[in-house]
Write a protein that holds these residues in place. Structure first.
Motif, PDB file in Angstrom:
ATOM      1  N   PRO A   1      -9.826  47.574 -30.470  1.00  0.00           N
ATOM      2  CA  PRO A   1     -10.348  47.935 -31.775  1.00  0.00           C
ATOM      3  C   PRO A   1     -10.406  49.451 -31.898  1.00  0.00           C
ATOM      4  CG  PRO A   1     -11.929  46.587 -30.561  1.00  0.00           C
ATOM      5  CD  PRO A   1     -10.789  46.878 -29.663  1.00  0.00           C
ATOM      6  N   THR A   2      -9.973  49.928 -32.997  1.00  0.00           N
ATOM      7  CA  THR A   2     -10.076  51.355 -33.246  1.00  0.00           C
ATOM      8  C   THR A   2     -10.997  51.545 -34.422  1.00  0.00           C
ATOM      9  OG1 THR A   2      -8.136  51.300 -34.667  1.00  0.00           O
ATOM     10  CG2 THR A   2      -7.772  51.868 -32.360  1.00  0.00           C
ATOM     11  N   GLY A   3     -11.621  52.650 -34.460  1.00  0.00           N
ATOM     12  CA  GLY A   3     -12.545  52.879 -35.555  1.00  0.00           C
ATOM     13  C   GLY A   3     -13.953  52.506 -35.168  1.00  0.00           C
ATOM     14  N   ARG A   4     -14.500  51.533 -35.800  1.00  0.00           N
ATOM     15  CA  ARG A   4     -15.922  51.204 -35.656  1.00  0.00           C
ATOM     16  C   ARG A   4     -16.123  50.080 -34.635  1.00  0.00           C
ATOM     17  NH1 ARG A   4     -18.438  53.865 -39.894  1.00  0.00           N
ATOM     18  NH2 ARG A   4     -17.005  54.501 -41.534  1.00  0.00           N
ATOM     19  N   ASP A   5     -16.155  50.437 -33.359  1.00  0.00           N
ATOM     20  CA  ASP A   5     -16.361  49.449 -32.304  1.00  0.00           C
ATOM     21  C   ASP A   5     -17.715  49.600 -31.615  1.00  0.00           C
ATOM     22  OD1 ASP A   5     -15.707  51.817 -31.024  1.00  0.00           O
ATOM     23  OD2 ASP A   5     -14.550  50.839 -29.448  1.00  0.00           O
ATOM     24  N   ILE A   6     -18.624  50.337 -32.237  1.00  0.00           N
ATOM     25  CA  ILE A   6     -19.990  50.497 -31.735  1.00  0.00           C
ATOM     26  C   ILE A   6     -20.927  49.776 -32.702  1.00  0.00           C
ATOM     27  CG2 ILE A   6     -21.812  52.125 -31.104  1.00  0.00           C
ATOM     28  CD1 ILE A   6     -19.286  52.344 -29.371  1.00  0.00           C
ATOM     29  N   LEU A   7     -21.733  48.866 -32.182  1.00  0.00           N
ATOM     30  CA  LEU A   7     -22.640  48.077 -33.013  1.00  0.00           C
ATOM     31  C   LEU A   7     -24.085  48.474 -32.735  1.00  0.00           C
ATOM     32  CD1 LEU A   7     -23.230  45.696 -34.953  1.00  0.00           C
ATOM     33  CD2 LEU A   7     -23.227  44.214 -32.927  1.00  0.00           C
ATOM     34  N   LEU A   8     -24.761  48.920 -33.793  1.00  0.00           N
ATOM     35  CA  LEU A   8     -26.195  49.211 -33.738  1.00  0.00           C
ATOM     36  C   LEU A   8     -26.917  48.032 -34.375  1.00  0.00           C
ATOM     37  CD1 LEU A   8     -28.689  51.141 -33.421  1.00  0.00           C
ATOM     38  CD2 LEU A   8     -28.153  51.943 -35.725  1.00  0.00           C
ATOM     39  N   THR A   9     -27.767  47.380 -33.611  1.00  0.00           N
ATOM     40  CA  THR A   9     -28.554  46.251 -34.101  1.00  0.00           C
ATOM     41  C   THR A   9     -30.009  46.688 -34.161  1.00  0.00           C
ATOM     42  OG1 THR A   9     -27.030  44.750 -32.993  1.00  0.00           O
ATOM     43  CG2 THR A   9     -29.132  43.830 -33.723  1.00  0.00           C
ATOM     44  N   VAL A  10     -30.638  46.515 -35.328  1.00  0.00           N
ATOM     45  CA  VAL A  10     -32.012  46.972 -35.525  1.00  0.00           C
ATOM     46  C   VAL A  10     -32.835  45.849 -36.142  1.00  0.00           C
ATOM     47  CG1 VAL A  10     -33.483  48.724 -36.594  1.00  0.00           C
ATOM     48  CG2 VAL A  10     -31.126  49.285 -36.033  1.00  0.00           C
ATOM     49  N   VAL A  11     -34.023  45.614 -35.593  1.00  0.00           N
ATOM     50  CA  VAL A  11     -35.007  44.709 -36.185  1.00  0.00           C
ATOM     51  C   VAL A  11     -36.214  45.579 -36.517  1.00  0.00           C
ATOM     52  CG1 VAL A  11     -36.448  42.673 -35.860  1.00  0.00           C
ATOM     53  CG2 VAL A  11     -34.200  42.786 -34.778  1.00  0.00           C
ATOM     54  N   LEU A  12     -36.646  45.517 -37.792  1.00  0.00           N
ATOM     55  CA  LEU A  12     -37.754  46.373 -38.221  1.00  0.00           C
ATOM     56  C   LEU A  12     -38.574  45.704 -39.309  1.00  0.00           C
ATOM     57  CD1 LEU A  12     -36.161  47.369 -40.914  1.00  0.00           C
ATOM     58  CD2 LEU A  12     -35.466  49.247 -39.482  1.00  0.00           C
ATOM     59  N   ASP A  13     -39.672  46.332 -39.650  1.00  0.00           N
ATOM     60  CA  ASP A  13     -40.556  45.838 -40.692  1.00  0.00           C
ATOM     61  C   ASP A  13     -39.833  45.926 -42.037  1.00  0.00           C
ATOM     62  OD1 ASP A  13     -42.863  46.552 -42.810  1.00  0.00           O
ATOM     63  OD2 ASP A  13     -43.651  45.262 -41.222  1.00  0.00           O
ATOM     64  N   SER A  14     -39.985  44.910 -42.874  1.00  0.00           N
ATOM     65  CA  SER A  14     -39.273  44.878 -44.159  1.00  0.00           C
ATOM     66  C   SER A  14     -39.684  46.017 -45.098  1.00  0.00           C
ATOM     67  CB  SER A  14     -39.485  43.524 -44.845  1.00  0.00           C
ATOM     68  OG  SER A  14     -40.857  43.314 -45.106  1.00  0.00           O
ATOM     69  N   GLU A  15     -40.868  46.581 -44.893  1.00  0.00           N
ATOM     70  CA  GLU A  15     -41.330  47.680 -45.755  1.00  0.00           C
ATOM     71  C   GLU A  15     -40.488  48.948 -45.609  1.00  0.00           C
ATOM     72  OE1 GLU A  15     -45.444  48.343 -44.946  1.00  0.00           O
ATOM     73  OE2 GLU A  15     -46.027  46.325 -45.564  1.00  0.00           O
ATOM     74  N   VAL A  16     -39.856  49.125 -44.450  1.00  0.00           N
ATOM     75  CA  VAL A  16     -39.064  50.340 -44.216  1.00  0.00           C
ATOM     76  C   VAL A  16     -37.562  50.045 -44.190  1.00  0.00           C
ATOM     77  CG1 VAL A  16     -40.909  51.557 -43.011  1.00  0.00           C
ATOM     78  CG2 VAL A  16     -39.328  50.122 -41.714  1.00  0.00           C
ATOM     79  N   PHE A  17     -37.192  48.848 -44.617  1.00  0.00           N
ATOM     80  CA  PHE A  17     -35.791  48.413 -44.583  1.00  0.00           C
ATOM     81  C   PHE A  17     -34.875  49.351 -45.380  1.00  0.00           C
ATOM     82  CE2 PHE A  17     -32.296  45.728 -46.216  1.00  0.00           C
ATOM     83  CZ  PHE A  17     -31.729  45.346 -45.014  1.00  0.00           C
ATOM     84  N   ASP A  18     -35.234  49.644 -46.620  1.00  0.00           N
ATOM     85  CA  ASP A  18     -34.386  50.497 -47.466  1.00  0.00           C
ATOM     86  C   ASP A  18     -34.253  51.908 -46.902  1.00  0.00           C
ATOM     87  OD1 ASP A  18     -33.862  48.451 -49.271  1.00  0.00           O
ATOM     88  OD2 ASP A  18     -35.641  48.917 -50.476  1.00  0.00           O
ATOM     89  N   GLN A  19     -35.317  52.416 -46.346  1.00  0.00           N
ATOM     90  CA  GLN A  19     -35.288  53.749 -45.739  1.00  0.00           C
ATOM     91  C   GLN A  19     -34.342  53.757 -44.524  1.00  0.00           C
ATOM     92  OE1 GLN A  19     -39.181  55.190 -44.766  1.00  0.00           O
ATOM     93  NE2 GLN A  19     -38.435  57.212 -44.173  1.00  0.00           N
ATOM     94  N   ALA A  20     -34.389  52.690 -43.730  1.00  0.00           N
ATOM     95  CA  ALA A  20     -33.508  52.583 -42.564  1.00  0.00           C
ATOM     96  C   ALA A  20     -32.051  52.497 -42.993  1.00  0.00           C
ATOM     97  CB  ALA A  20     -33.890  51.360 -41.738  1.00  0.00           C
ATOM     98  N   LEU A  21     -31.773  51.722 -44.044  1.00  0.00           N
ATOM     99  CA  LEU A  21     -30.404  51.636 -44.558  1.00  0.00           C
ATOM    100  C   LEU A  21     -29.882  53.012 -44.968  1.00  0.00           C
ATOM    101  CD1 LEU A  21     -30.442  48.408 -46.772  1.00  0.00           C
ATOM    102  CD2 LEU A  21     -29.414  48.707 -44.516  1.00  0.00           C
ATOM    103  N   SER A  22     -30.709  53.781 -45.638  1.00  0.00           N
ATOM    104  CA  SER A  22     -30.312  55.127 -46.067  1.00  0.00           C
ATOM    105  C   SER A  22     -29.998  56.023 -44.876  1.00  0.00           C
ATOM    106  CB  SER A  22     -31.414  55.771 -46.903  1.00  0.00           C
ATOM    107  OG  SER A  22     -31.603  55.062 -48.096  1.00  0.00           O
ATOM    108  N   LEU A  23     -30.836  55.982 -43.858  1.00  0.00           N
ATOM    109  CA  LEU A  23     -30.605  56.800 -42.665  1.00  0.00           C
ATOM    110  C   LEU A  23     -29.278  56.438 -41.994  1.00  0.00           C
ATOM    111  CD1 LEU A  23     -34.141  56.878 -40.999  1.00  0.00           C
ATOM    112  CD2 LEU A  23     -32.897  58.825 -41.955  1.00  0.00           C
ATOM    113  N   ILE A  24     -29.004  55.147 -41.898  1.00  0.00           N
ATOM    114  CA  ILE A  24     -27.777  54.688 -41.259  1.00  0.00           C
ATOM    115  C   ILE A  24     -26.551  55.111 -42.054  1.00  0.00           C
ATOM    116  CG2 ILE A  24     -26.456  52.610 -40.680  1.00  0.00           C
ATOM    117  CD1 ILE A  24     -29.205  51.345 -39.885  1.00  0.00           C
ATOM    118  N   GLU A  25     -26.598  54.927 -43.360  1.00  0.00           N
ATOM    119  CA  GLU A  25     -25.462  55.312 -44.205  1.00  0.00           C
ATOM    120  C   GLU A  25     -25.224  56.813 -44.202  1.00  0.00           C
ATOM    121  OE1 GLU A  25     -26.482  53.380 -47.877  1.00  0.00           O
ATOM    122  OE2 GLU A  25     -25.534  51.507 -47.268  1.00  0.00           O
ATOM    123  N   GLU A  26     -26.282  57.591 -44.184  1.00  0.00           N
ATOM    124  CA  GLU A  26     -26.148  59.051 -44.113  1.00  0.00           C
ATOM    125  C   GLU A  26     -25.502  59.499 -42.816  1.00  0.00           C
ATOM    126  OE1 GLU A  26     -30.055  60.700 -44.669  1.00  0.00           O
ATOM    127  OE2 GLU A  26     -30.195  59.952 -46.731  1.00  0.00           O
TER     128      GLU A  26
END
Length: 123
Positions: free
Chosen positions: A93-118
């Protein structure tokens, strides 16, 4: 308090590690960073020696790797890069072959998505 999970793909372990440090401040319940390959069990350098006959499989001879499972060896031997009949690209696989798996509180879900996308992660 409910939990949510995120699976995000990165191009390098360093990028995933950098965002994981930022995510720690968001009350992460569980997190892991893993590299995956196209064969189950992954592959590693085998150090085989064709001159002595130490060739346990076609994958070992042509791809210079030892696979951890029988089915992975069959997949590797059937790969176009092992057959000698095709260039087969870079072989993994070339490109994105690293997987980050995160389990967190639903209250901070959107904030975590933003950090990951940034950080360049693909969700």
């Amino acid at each position: 308090m409910s939990e949510k999970n995120i699976l995000a793909y990165f191009k390098s372990p360093e990028a995933a590690e950098a965002v994981s440090r930022k995510l720690q401040s968001l009350r992460v319940i569980d997190m892991s960073i893993d590299r995956f390959s196209k064969y189950p069990g992954g592959a590693r350098y085998s150090g085989n020696n064709p001159l002595t006959g130490d060739i346990p499989s076609l994958a070992t001879l042509t791809l210079n790797s030892t696979l951890d499972s029988h089915s992975a060896g069959i997949l590797a031997a059937a790969d176009s890069s092992a057959s000698g009949m095709s260039h087969g690209g870079e072989g993994g696989p070339t490109g994105r072959d690293i997987l980050l798996t995160v389990v967190l509180d639903s209250e901070v879900f959107d904030q975590a998505l933003s950090l990951i996308e940034e950080a360049g992660g693909m969700i």
